[in-house]
Design a protein around this motif. Structure first.
Motif, mmCIF file in Angstrom:
data_model
loop_
_atom_site.group_PDB
_atom_site.id
_atom_site.type_symbol
_atom_site.label_atom_id
_atom_site.label_comp_id
_atom_site.label_asym_id
_atom_site.label_seq_id
_atom_site.Cartn_x
_atom_site.Cartn_y
_atom_site.Cartn_z
ATOM 1 N N ARG A 50 -16.912 -27.629 13.187
ATOM 2 C CA ARG A 50 -16.824 -27.215 14.591
ATOM 3 C C ARG A 50 -15.507 -26.482 14.829
ATOM 4 O O ARG A 50 -14.514 -26.717 14.144
ATOM 5 C CB ARG A 50 -16.916 -28.433 15.502
ATOM 6 N N GLY A 54 -12.628 -23.478 20.503
ATOM 7 C CA GLY A 54 -13.755 -22.682 20.963
ATOM 8 C C GLY A 54 -13.290 -21.336 21.481
ATOM 9 O O GLY A 54 -12.129 -21.160 21.849
ATOM 10 N N SER A 56 -13.846 -19.786 24.209
ATOM 11 C CA SER A 56 -13.543 -19.623 25.638
ATOM 12 C C SER A 56 -12.081 -19.938 25.964
ATOM 13 O O SER A 56 -11.619 -19.650 27.067
ATOM 14 C CB SER A 56 -14.468 -20.492 26.488
ATOM 15 N N SER A 98 -10.681 -29.636 25.180
ATOM 16 C CA SER A 98 -11.622 -28.862 24.358
ATOM 17 C C SER A 98 -11.678 -29.398 22.938
ATOM 18 O O SER A 98 -12.757 -29.495 22.341
ATOM 19 C CB SER A 98 -11.218 -27.382 24.332
ATOM 20 N N ARG A 102 -15.053 -30.807 21.245
ATOM 21 C CA ARG A 102 -15.591 -30.252 19.987
ATOM 22 C C ARG A 102 -15.779 -31.356 18.966
ATOM 23 O O ARG A 102 -16.767 -31.405 18.246
ATOM 24 C CB ARG A 102 -14.658 -29.183 19.394
ATOM 25 N N GLU A 108 -19.521 -25.642 23.443
ATOM 26 C CA GLU A 108 -18.457 -24.928 24.130
ATOM 27 C C GLU A 108 -18.828 -24.706 25.595
ATOM 28 O O GLU A 108 -19.969 -24.412 25.917
ATOM 29 C CB GLU A 108 -18.268 -23.575 23.449
ATOM 30 N N SER A 109 -17.852 -24.871 26.468
ATOM 31 C CA SER A 109 -18.017 -24.725 27.918
ATOM 32 C C SER A 109 -18.946 -25.770 28.527
ATOM 33 O O SER A 109 -19.365 -25.628 29.665
ATOM 34 C CB SER A 109 -18.491 -23.314 28.291
#
Length: 167
Positions: A50, A54, A56, A98, A102, A108-109
Motif C-alpha cells: 500500500r 496516497g 491525494s 493517511s 493505508r 485513498e480519500s
C-alpha cells in the motif's frame, strides 16, 4: 476537583487556524485541478503493497496550507512563523491519519471519522498550546468542534463543488 473554564477566544482562534490549514489544500485542488499535484510520498509503496500516504497528499496542499495559515495567523495577531508551525503540525497529523488508514487497508480519500479529524486538530493545538493559551480542556474542545465542523461543512462544500466527496 478543580473546574477549568474554557477559553472561548483561544478555542475560536485555534479552530480558525485549523480551518485555514486543512481548507487550503482543498481550495488549492479545487482551483488548480491536477496542476502541481506532486504526491508527498512520490508514489512509494511499503512492504504491505500500500502507498505510504496516497496520491491525494501533495506538496501543493502543504505549501497552500503553510501560506494560508501563516496569513490567518498574522490576522489573528500571531507571527507568520507560528502560523507555518501550526500548519506543519496540522499537515503532519493529516499525513499520520493517511498513513494509519493505508495500513488498515482503507482506500485513498476514504472517510474514517475520528482518524480523519483527531490527529490534524490535536497535533497543532498541542505544539502551540502555550502561544494559543490552550488548556487540556480547550484542546479537547478544539478537537470536538473541528470534528463537528467537518461533519457539517463537508456536505456543503461538496454541494458547492469544492470537495470531491460529501465527507
Amino acid at each position: 476537583m478543580t473546574y477549568t473554564a474554557l477559553c472561548l477566544n483561544c478555542i475560536s482562534q485555534t479552530v480558525l487556524l485549523l480551518l485555514a490549514a486543512n481548507g487550503a489544500p482543498v481550495l488549492a485542488r479545487h482551483w488548480l485541478k491536477d496542476r502541481f499535484s506532486l504526491p508527498v510520498d512520490m508514489g512509494l509503496k511499503l512492504g504491505d503493497g500500500r502507498a505510504l500516504f496516497g496520491s491525494s497528499k501533495t506538496w501543493r496542499g502543504i505549501i497552500a496550507s503553510i501560506n494560508l495559515t501563516s496569513l490567518v495567523a498574522m490576522v489573528l495577531g500571531m507571527s507568520a512563523l507560528e502560523g507555518a508551525v501550526f500548519s506543519l503540525a496540522a499537515m503532519s497529523g493529516d499525513l499520520l491519519a493517511s498513513f494509519i488508514k493505508r495500513r488498515q487497508g482503507h482506500a485513498e480519500s476514504s472517510r474514517v471519522r475520528c482518524i480523519d479529524t483527531i490527529p490534524e486538530s490535536i497535533m497543532p493545538a498541542l505544539v502551540l498550546h502555550e502561544q494559543l493559551g490552550l488548556s487540556v480542556t480547550d484542546i479537547l474542545a478544539v478537537a470536538f468542534t473541528f470534528f463537528l465542523l467537518d461533519v457539517f461543512l463537508s456536505p456543503v462544500l461538496y454541494r458547492l463543488h469544492i470537495k470531491n466527496r460529501p465527507y
